[in-house]
Design an enzyme around this catalytic site. Sequence first.
Site, PDB file in Angstrom:
ATOM      1  N   LYS A 116       0.867  -1.188   0.098  1.00 22.23           N
ATOM      2  CA  LYS A 116      -0.179  -0.175   0.230  1.00 22.23           C
ATOM      3  C   LYS A 116       0.722   1.265  -0.064  1.00 22.23           C
ATOM      4  CE  LYS A 116      -4.009  -2.200   0.163  1.00 22.23           C
ATOM      5  NZ  LYS A 116      -4.844  -2.080   1.250  1.00 22.23           N
ATOM      6  N   HIS A 698      -2.109 -11.825  -7.959  1.00 22.97           N
ATOM      7  CA  HIS A 698      -1.986 -10.686  -8.953  1.00 22.97           C
ATOM      8  C   HIS A 698      -1.239 -10.758 -10.147  1.00 22.97           C
ATOM      9  CE1 HIS A 698      -3.526  -8.878  -4.980  1.00 22.97           C
ATOM     10  NE2 HIS A 698      -4.270  -8.038  -5.795  1.00 22.97           N
TER      11      HIS A 698
END
Length: 759
Positions: A116, A698
């Site tokens: 993040k 991902h």
Amino acid sequence: MPLIHNLGFPRIGAQRELKFALENYWRAEINSDALEATAAGLRSKHWQIQDTLDLVPVGDFSLYDQVLDMSFLLGNVPQRISELNGDELQAYFRLARGRAPQDPDSQSVAAGELTKWFDTNYHYIVPEFEKDTRFSLNVSRLLSQIIEARTQGHNAKPVILGPLSYLRLGKARDGSNKLDLLPQLLKVYNELFKALQASGIEWLQIDEPILVTELDLQWQRAFTQAYHELRRGDIKVLLATYFGELQDNLLLACELPVDGLHIDAINARSEVSKVIDWLPAHKVLSLGVIDGRNIWRADINALLDYLEPIEKRLANRLWLAPSCSLLHVPVDLRSETALASDVHSWLAFAVQKLAELTLLAQALENGREPLEEALRQNAEALQSRRDSKKTTNPQVRAALLALRPDMSARDTDFTARAALQQSQFKLPLFPTTSIGSFPQTLEIRRARKLYREKKLDQKEYEHFLQREIRHCLQQQESLGLDVLVHGESERNDMVEYFSEHLQGYARSQFGWVQSYGSRCVKPPILFGDVARPEAITVTWAKYAQAQTTKPVKGMLTGPVTLLNWSFVRDDQPRSETCRQLALAVREEVLDLEKAGIAIIQIDEAALREGLPLRRTQWSNYLDWAVSCFRLSANGVQDTTQIHTHMCYSEFNDIMEAIAAMDADVITIETSRSDMELLDAFDQFAYPNGIGPGVYDIHSPNIPHADHIVALMRKAAQKIPAQRLWVNPDCGLKTRRWEEVAPALSNMVEAAKQLRAQFT
């Protein structure tokens, strides 16, 4: 008139044009020329939108992530990527995703770690360093975009990540001191400055957001050293900070040898007066007065009251901007024709925020009288929100007052619960499961669209979803998973779906925000008190459990994630809003248990995301965030197993708080970071069950069974095998069945091998 500028603009496009171009390119349906043409078209459109600004950002546009772009600009590409054949674009996507479109399977490679960006829901690719890392300038892409902007008549202000933030946000894979790399990194930055000067750039924006975090003396000294060694030439440098207060770095930021300083006047307003006093008279001060992180309309009249005396004092040294890049808000409110008119009037997306900025500057230059009508409309919209009855629900407020401490605690400790649950479920060692969602196929998306357009009636849509649930369960059973999920085919997004069933929320049609790469989310708008009128997931969970004898998890989004992944009301403390969400989730948990669902997963993917940037403020946030999770989860019987899931963030330093959540099982990302999370267990004995994610969802790469076994053996060195689960690191909605089936098959095979080794 104060100079107005922008720190960055949303890059994905108002209609997600970049998303679709990227995914078409990854599927080899278009070539790189077509992808670059879409990117150029978006840049041109976005610069035109910003044409009222005095300086337009260039370099804020990215095909995947701006930190990844910086790694390529600095020539910091890991050897596993650089040694492969192919052009720069292939290398770029290999590092981002582990695969480039034209790669044969033999050229699949480990993708860069994803985490993040500070306390946002944006993810960046973590720079990788080693003691012998070498940097080399690769500035051609940035220079070409500067030429593009100038050719189109814009005053370009390049935007780059500063050297200290770049180092700080990266990881030294060999444990070396990242600051040892600073001298040679500065040489490349000086080469960059020279190239930008040769291109005729007047102002350069250097982002150093780590200045709003706690820096020890070594890093503070490194700032002073670095910025004295940077040779700016004729280029003027605006040092940009955002997301928080500078605090003990305030004097340092004011004294650095740059030409201007940008501070976040939304989150650091209390520091503005000090900066005005301390900033040398030859420097400009850029104030971020328009909120770049939330979508509420600014109070222009109040801002003018605040800024008028500052403008008189600073004159042309005052610049105005959003608080941070507008990457974190949707593009244009004008597309939102379905929002209630009152809610619509309370909002401002990126385009509207730039209009607010222009209005402020015009009023400061010409006075308020010529702009009386615009200022009146702004004031009326704000008053309408304050007076609205939509924002308050007396029943919800009464329920909060009636809460008791015992509502947040399980009846017995984990060890006793685990024995009861194992007696009930009889799961094998290293039980296998998935995180929740399965591929959102074209058929699912088409059926949802037809249903929303009323071209598919309710019964037909329900029958379609039941078929999808049966298919998903059959696939999992054939693969041999131990604990199943229903696949979430009825859900568009893990937050938006719940917002559609909760009072106090509004939803946009086109309010897309980039999360990473081509992944976009549409945060719902949480404007009022939250209530759950009726059960949300129970029907689908009951149907799924009736199709199999294996346990099926009930799947919920937790209160902290519902909070942090929404655009949240700013008229009451976030902790109060979160408690309202926790009550709504608790009601759903108890209804699932009554319906016979014995395993319930409450995802808190965004727990870390809400953590304040300074450790001194952590305890208050973690206290109420953990309390809200416990309130939502802990009303169940001991035989009901509570799971939670957390994804791409750093968790090692908050493991004690995670343990305090007292979930029976936590699943957490560890695949891209190579089980780095396990280092936390050298200092902290995590007491409950844990599933360290072993399949990087991902990336299109399919993990091999031996790789999964190796990762889980690492985990078993720190956590007893009896408490370990085997699972992917996140949900599978963005992957294709052609990737998911073999990956999960390898995961199940790895679990079988582990059972043989540990039995």
